[in-house]
Write an enzyme that holds these catalytic residues in place. Structure first.
Site, PDB file in Angstrom:
ATOM      1  N   CYS A  34       0.841  -1.195   0.000  1.00 42.71           N
ATOM      2  CA  CYS A  34       0.000   0.000   0.000  1.00 42.71           C
ATOM      3  C   CYS A  34       0.884   1.256   0.000  1.00 42.71           C
ATOM      4  O   CYS A  34       1.549   1.545  -0.980  1.00 42.71           O
ATOM      5  CB  CYS A  34      -0.981  -0.039   1.163  1.00 42.71           C
ATOM      6  SG  CYS A  34      -2.382   1.093   0.983  1.00 42.71           S
TER       7      CYS A  34
ATOM      8  N   HIS B 193      -3.660  -5.684   1.090  1.00 45.42           N
ATOM      9  CA  HIS B 193      -2.997  -5.984   2.357  1.00 45.42           C
ATOM     10  C   HIS B 193      -3.063  -7.470   2.705  1.00 45.42           C
ATOM     11  O   HIS B 193      -3.959  -7.901   3.436  1.00 45.42           O
ATOM     12  CB  HIS B 193      -3.648  -5.181   3.489  1.00 45.42           C
ATOM     13  CG  HIS B 193      -3.409  -3.713   3.427  1.00 45.42           C
ATOM     14  ND1 HIS B 193      -2.335  -3.113   4.038  1.00 45.42           N
ATOM     15  CD2 HIS B 193      -4.098  -2.724   2.814  1.00 45.42           C
ATOM     16  CE1 HIS B 193      -2.377  -1.804   3.817  1.00 45.42           C
ATOM     17  NE2 HIS B 193      -3.441  -1.542   3.075  1.00 45.42           N
TER      18      HIS B 193
ATOM     19  N   GLU C 143      -1.278  -8.939   4.840  1.00 50.46           N
ATOM     20  CA  GLU C 143      -1.040  -9.074   6.277  1.00 50.46           C
ATOM     21  C   GLU C 143      -2.318  -9.025   7.101  1.00 50.46           C
ATOM     22  O   GLU C 143      -2.316  -9.383   8.289  1.00 50.46           O
ATOM     23  CB  GLU C 143      -0.061  -7.999   6.769  1.00 50.46           C
ATOM     24  CG  GLU C 143      -0.623  -6.594   6.901  1.00 50.46           C
ATOM     25  CD  GLU C 143      -0.640  -5.795   5.604  1.00 50.46           C
ATOM     26  OE1 GLU C 143      -0.863  -4.569   5.676  1.00 50.46           O
ATOM     27  OE2 GLU C 143      -0.422  -6.389   4.538  1.00 50.46           O
TER      28      GLU C 143
END
Length: 219
Positions: A86, A195, A197
């Protein structure tokens, strides 16, 4: 593999990234303040998401001038691995470590939703625990995720196998050729907008992003 996570003023995804790294690596990453310049001992440098320096000027433009980014360039030149997610992807393009630029989303709206990504190749250190062509879910949270580059650069990315991920459902931010993430020529630097994660534990709603960090842990 030893990992460090860069921390700039305005970054807000470092804890999410640390959770993902710790789960796969079995050891917590080192948090590196943006004024530090010592990255020795690290195999992987991660630039997480957020709004570095409030996204003034262009997203990532001010962070790209921070002292630590000179060290990141040296780290990359030595063959170290770099992951930017990002805002981290934006910083990588602004610093010249990856080509192209991230512009305002098509429709000029901030996007906060899940998207589906297609793995373009599974033979890199970032994707060995995926399969080529695999579709997985990843959350988006960005206002400037519209990847763009000139035709020659896009053709080179295609021809050299440097596109890491593509949007597999609706290309909501307008990125050229549905590009969601790209590699450096040596495949040791990866930048992507969604994302992974944020999906590394069933309590998060799934583990779609965990193979990326498992891939790195296995390197």
């Amino acid at each position: 593999m030893k990992a460090g996570i860069l921390l700039f003023p305005g970054i807000n995804r470092e804890r999410d990234m640390a959770i993902a790294v710790t789960r796969s690596f079995g050891v917590a990453p080192r948090i590196v303040w943006h004024k530090e310049t010592e990255l020795s001992g690290l195999d992987l440098v991660i630039i997480p998401g957020g709004f570095s320096f409030g996204d003034y000027l262009r997203c990532g433009a001010m962070a790209a001038q921070s002292p630590v980014m000179r060290a990141v360039k040296d780290h990359a030149a030595r063959g170290g691995y770099v992951l930017g997610v990002c805002n981290g992807f934006q910083i990588l393009t602004e610093s010249g470590l990856l080509p192209g630029a991230l512009l305002r989303n098509a429709g000029l709206r901030f996007l906060s939703m899940d998207t589906m990504l297609k793995v373009e190749r599974a033979d890199t250190v970032f994707t060995s625990h995926y399969q080529t062509g695999q579709i997985f879910r990843a959350p988006m949270a960005h206002g400037d995720g519209n990847y763009t580059a000139d035709d020659a650069t896009l053709d080179r990315l295609e021809g050299e196998g440097l596109i890491a991920f593509r949007y597999a459902d609706q290309n909501r931010n307008g990125s050229a050729r549905d590009i969601a993430g790209i590699y450096s020529p040596n495949h040791r630097i990866l930048g992507l907008m969604p994302h992974p994660e944020d999906l590394v534990d069933p309590l998060m709603g799934g583990e779609d992003g965990k193979p990326l960090f498992d891939s790195l842990a296995a390197a």
